[in-house]
Design an enzyme around this catalytic site. Structure first.
Site, short mmCIF file in Angstrom:
data_model
loop_
_atom_site.label_atom_id
_atom_site.label_comp_id
_atom_site.label_asym_id
_atom_site.label_seq_id
_atom_site.Cartn_x
_atom_site.Cartn_y
_atom_site.Cartn_z
N ASP A 209 0.86 -1.20 0.00
CA ASP A 209 0.00 0.00 0.00
C ASP A 209 0.88 1.24 0.00
OD1 ASP A 209 0.20 -1.22 2.97
OD2 ASP A 209 0.42 0.96 3.01
N ASP A 211 0.72 3.65 2.27
CA ASP A 211 0.49 4.29 3.55
C ASP A 211 -0.63 5.32 3.35
OD1 ASP A 211 1.23 4.01 6.27
OD2 ASP A 211 2.09 6.01 6.21
#
Ligand SMILES: CSC[C@H]1O[C@H](OP(=O)(O)O)[C@H](O)[C@@H]1O
Ligand SMILES: Nc1ncnc2[nH]cnc12
Length: 292
Positions: A209, A211
């Protein structure tokens, strides 16, 4: 010395399906309860010891993992080199989900974990200037390429946060300003403890991902991470298979000195050392303590 490749599997990586003649073997540790038994077997002719960091079924949270016991039992099992496989968030546009980062630096922001095997009764200070063994990184890089992983970054700084919550936006922006490349919750103090135990260590961080700093991905959720994690885990299995295939069967001296770090680290005078602590250090520091 014959090499024994230790693999610490993180989120999504709880075993290696290719291990042959393998047996889950429980080890006791004077440092408490490890995450799980060790799956000891052979992969591509290489002796491999596998430990699921969070335990099978992902029972343990990053702060609840007994990192000391984990490293201690790997040392007891004869592990000579550790590759950590870890899920992480990315701070860089050019490291999207699916990218693999061969981390070479860490920033430790954890605060609720036991971080050393040493302490009152036997004080030691090891260098963490170069926490990753470049020789292991070479093997990991070669293996990642052979596994066909598309984005592989050699080098990168891993910010280790305490968790279990993900970062706030202010934290995420701050860590980007610090020049961090990826973020996770587990590789510290693991890397520090491996160094104290004289086991060369390297991290393969798999991006799941962005973040929360990224304007188009402003929230991290485990459900999103899980989707990416499954693809990453399949790539990690391939990477480890290639790594094992080409891993040197005999260990040469480590140019970083990671395998002899205790030669210069102990400061407590022999007569002032605590025998109870020395007994607990039988595996981790037996090489230097048995002769002093
Ligand atoms: C599942 S997202 C958060 C979780 O994943 C990473 O674990 P690991 O490093 O063991 O792969 C991260 O550090 C968190 O523990
Ligand atoms: N964004 C993130 N922060 C911390 N740990 C992670 N593990 C996977 N993604 C993460």
């Amino acid at each position: 010395m014959e090499t024994v490749l230790g693999i610490i599997g993180g989120s999504g990586v709880y075993d290696h399906p290719g291990l042959k003649n393998a047996a889950w073997t429980a080890f006791d540790s004077p440092w408490g309860t490890p995450s799980d038994a060790l799956n000891i077997g052979e992969l591509e002719g290489q002796k491999v010891v596998f430990l699921p960091r969070h335990g099978r079924g992902h029972r343990l949270s990053p702060s609840g993992i007994n990192y000391r016991a984990n490293i201690d039992i790997m040392k007891r099992a004869g592990v000579t080199d550790i590759i950590s496989i870890s899920a992480c968030g990315s701070f860089r546009e050019d490291l999207p989900p699916g990218a693999f980062v061969l981390v070479d630096q860490f920033i430790d922001r954890t605060f609720a974990r036991e971080k050393s095997f040493f302490g009152n009764g036997l004080v030691a200070h090891v260098s963490m200037a170069h926490p990753v063994a470049s020789r292991l990184q070479d093997h990991a890089e070669e293996a990642a390429k052979a596994a066909g992983i598309k984005v592989v970054s050699r080098g990168g700084t891993y910010l280790c946060m305490e968790g279990p919550q993900f970062s706030s936006l202010a934290e995420s922006n701050l860590y980007r300003q610090w020049g961090c490349d990826v973020i996770g919750m587990t590789n510290m103090p693991e890397a520090k403890l491996a160094r104290e135990a004289e086991i060369p260590y390297a991290t393969v961080a798999m991006v799941t991902d962005f973040d929360c700093w990224h304007p188009e991905h402003d929230n991290v959720e485990v459900t999103d991470i899980l989707e990416v994690m499954h693809g990453n885990a399949a790539n990690a299995v391939e990477l480890v298979t290639h790594l094992a295939r080409n891993f040197p069967r005999e260990r040469g001296a480590c140019s970083s000195g990671a395998d002899t770090t205790l030669d210069t680290a102990l400061i407590t005078a022999p007569e002032a050392r605590d025998p109870a602590l020395i007994a607990k250090l039988d595996a981790v520091a037996g090489r230097v303590l048995s002769s002093s």
